[in-house]
Scaffold this motif. Structure first.
Motif, short mmCIF file in Angstrom:
data_model
loop_
_atom_site.label_atom_id
_atom_site.label_comp_id
_atom_site.label_asym_id
_atom_site.label_seq_id
_atom_site.Cartn_x
_atom_site.Cartn_y
_atom_site.Cartn_z
N ARG A 1 0.88 -1.17 0.00
CA ARG A 1 0.00 0.00 0.00
C ARG A 1 0.91 1.22 0.00
O ARG A 1 1.91 1.25 0.70
CB ARG A 1 -0.87 -0.02 1.24
N THR A 2 0.55 2.24 -0.75
CA THR A 2 1.35 3.46 -0.83
C THR A 2 0.68 4.57 -0.05
O THR A 2 -0.53 4.75 -0.13
CB THR A 2 1.54 3.88 -2.30
N VAL A 3 1.47 5.34 0.69
CA VAL A 3 0.99 6.44 1.52
C VAL A 3 1.74 7.70 1.11
O VAL A 3 2.97 7.70 1.06
CB VAL A 3 1.23 6.14 3.02
N ASN A 4 1.00 8.77 0.83
CA ASN A 4 1.63 10.06 0.49
C ASN A 4 1.84 10.85 1.78
O ASN A 4 0.88 11.24 2.43
CB ASN A 4 0.74 10.86 -0.47
N ILE A 5 3.11 11.10 2.14
CA ILE A 5 3.43 11.82 3.37
C ILE A 5 3.92 13.23 3.09
O ILE A 5 4.49 13.88 3.96
CB ILE A 5 4.46 11.04 4.22
N SER A 6 3.71 13.72 1.86
CA SER A 6 4.16 15.07 1.51
C SER A 6 2.97 15.97 1.19
O SER A 6 1.83 15.53 1.21
CB SER A 6 5.12 15.00 0.30
N THR B 1 -8.33 -9.49 0.70
CA THR B 1 -7.59 -9.88 1.90
C THR B 1 -7.16 -8.64 2.69
O THR B 1 -7.29 -8.60 3.91
CB THR B 1 -6.37 -10.75 1.54
N VAL B 2 -6.69 -7.62 1.98
CA VAL B 2 -6.29 -6.38 2.66
C VAL B 2 -7.50 -5.69 3.27
O VAL B 2 -7.43 -5.17 4.38
CB VAL B 2 -5.53 -5.45 1.69
N GLU B 3 -8.63 -5.69 2.56
CA GLU B 3 -9.84 -5.07 3.12
C GLU B 3 -10.27 -5.75 4.40
O GLU B 3 -10.70 -5.10 5.34
CB GLU B 3 -10.97 -5.08 2.09
N LYS B 4 -10.17 -7.08 4.46
CA LYS B 4 -10.58 -7.82 5.65
C LYS B 4 -9.59 -7.65 6.80
O LYS B 4 -9.99 -7.45 7.94
CB LYS B 4 -10.69 -9.32 5.32
N GLU B 5 -8.29 -7.77 6.49
CA GLU B 5 -7.27 -7.81 7.54
C GLU B 5 -6.58 -6.47 7.79
O GLU B 5 -6.00 -6.28 8.85
CB GLU B 5 -6.23 -8.87 7.19
N GLY B 6 -6.62 -5.58 6.80
CA GLY B 6 -5.93 -4.30 6.93
C GLY B 6 -4.43 -4.47 6.98
O GLY B 6 -3.90 -5.55 6.75
N PHE B 7 -3.75 -3.37 7.27
CA PHE B 7 -2.31 -3.40 7.45
C PHE B 7 -2.02 -3.26 8.93
O PHE B 7 -2.81 -2.67 9.68
CB PHE B 7 -1.63 -2.28 6.66
N LYS B 8 -0.92 -3.78 9.36
CA LYS B 8 -0.53 -3.80 10.77
C LYS B 8 -0.41 -2.39 11.36
O LYS B 8 -0.68 -2.18 12.54
CB LYS B 8 0.81 -4.53 10.88
N LYS B 9 0.00 -1.43 10.52
CA LYS B 9 0.19 -0.05 10.99
C LYS B 9 -0.48 0.93 10.05
O LYS B 9 -0.61 0.69 8.85
CB LYS B 9 1.68 0.27 11.09
N ARG B 10 -0.90 2.05 10.65
CA ARG B 10 -1.46 3.19 9.90
C ARG B 10 -0.50 4.36 10.06
O ARG B 10 0.23 4.44 11.05
CB ARG B 10 -2.83 3.55 10.44
N ILE B 11 -0.56 5.29 9.10
CA ILE B 11 0.37 6.42 9.11
C ILE B 11 -0.42 7.72 9.26
O ILE B 11 -1.27 8.04 8.43
CB ILE B 11 1.21 6.47 7.82
N PHE B 12 -0.11 8.46 10.33
CA PHE B 12 -0.77 9.72 10.63
C PHE B 12 0.24 10.86 10.65
O PHE B 12 1.42 10.65 10.88
CB PHE B 12 -1.44 9.66 12.01
N ARG B 13 -0.28 12.08 10.44
CA ARG B 13 0.53 13.28 10.60
C ARG B 13 0.59 13.57 12.09
O ARG B 13 -0.43 13.78 12.74
CB ARG B 13 -0.10 14.46 9.87
N GLY B 14 1.79 13.54 12.66
CA GLY B 14 1.98 13.81 14.08
C GLY B 14 2.50 15.22 14.29
O GLY B 14 2.81 15.93 13.33
N ASP B 15 2.61 15.63 15.54
CA ASP B 15 3.12 16.97 15.85
C ASP B 15 4.54 17.17 15.34
O ASP B 15 4.92 18.26 14.96
CB ASP B 15 3.08 17.22 17.37
N ASN B 16 5.32 16.10 15.34
CA ASN B 16 6.72 16.18 14.92
C ASN B 16 6.99 15.39 13.66
O ASN B 16 8.09 14.86 13.47
CB ASN B 16 7.64 15.72 16.07
N GLY B 17 6.01 15.24 12.81
CA GLY B 17 6.20 14.50 11.57
C GLY B 17 5.26 13.32 11.43
O GLY B 17 4.07 13.44 11.72
N ILE B 18 5.81 12.18 11.08
CA ILE B 18 5.02 10.99 10.80
C ILE B 18 4.84 10.17 12.05
O ILE B 18 5.78 9.95 12.82
CB ILE B 18 5.73 10.15 9.72
N LEU B 19 3.64 9.66 12.23
CA LEU B 19 3.31 8.86 13.39
C LEU B 19 2.77 7.51 12.93
O LEU B 19 1.78 7.45 12.20
CB LEU B 19 2.27 9.60 14.24
#
Length: 178
Positions: free
Chosen positions: A131-136, A156-174
């Motif tokens: 899965r691709t995530v745009n962090i810019s 399979t991805v829709e059912k199980e998802g990914f182990k981690k999610r990526i959020f915008r944090g106070d100091n960058g990527i979370l």
């Protein structure tokens, strides 16, 4: 089929193949939460421009993906993500513009996040969902190549998802565990 050339530029992409457009309402279920404003506006999250290749063994599919910048309640815009139906097939991404992460995961739970950006090549081995995530703050644009018969297992991805999610944090990527 004979050899051919396709052109792409900042203005447009002319692959004469399949053009897939994923809007927010098409994929809002992949995000941790929903956003009523995005539901009303229904922006394009990403577009895929595929080469005019038959999905059969022996051929290589190539494409350009444009993943737009933005977040859903702080979670960065991302693609649906998939395994390949033919599980022992790999994929290669070449970053052209922007900055992002390729989230990779196996069915056994191994997880890796790999950076993608201009002039970076990412190799995704067989048996890994991606899965691709745009962090810019600009579109993330990348070129991809994979065996044309590989297919896509989105379920399979829709059912199980990914182990981690990526959020915008106070100091960058979370990174947030699922």
């Amino acid at each position: 089929m004979k050899p051919f050339v396709v052109n792409f530029s900042d203005i447009g992409i002319d692959f004469k193949g399949n053009h897939i457009v994923r809007k927010y309402n098409d994929i809002k279920h992949i995000f941790k939460t929903t956003d009523p404003t995005l539901e009303r506006e229904n922006p394009v999250i990403y577009e895929v421009f595929e080469g005019p290749i038959q999905e059969k063994e022996g051929e290589l599919m190539f494409l350009i993906t444009i993943l737009y910048p933005g977040t859903v309640n702080g979670e960065f815009f991302m693609t649906k993500g998939h395994y390949h139906t033919v599980e022992n097939t790999a994929e290669v991404y070449l970053g052209l513009r922007g900055k992002g992460l390729i989230l990779c995961q196996t069915k056994k739970g191994e997880f890796e996040a790999v950076e993608i950006g201009p002039n970076k090549v990412v190799y995704i081995p067989p048996f890994w969902a991606h899965r691709t995530v745009n962090i810019s703050d600009e579109p993330l644009i990348f070129f991809a190549v994979y065996p044309a018969h590989a297919g896509h297992d989105y379920e399979t991805v829709e059912k199980e998802g990914f182990k981690k999610r990526i959020f915008r944090g106070d100091n960058g990527i979370l990174f947030v565990e699922q």
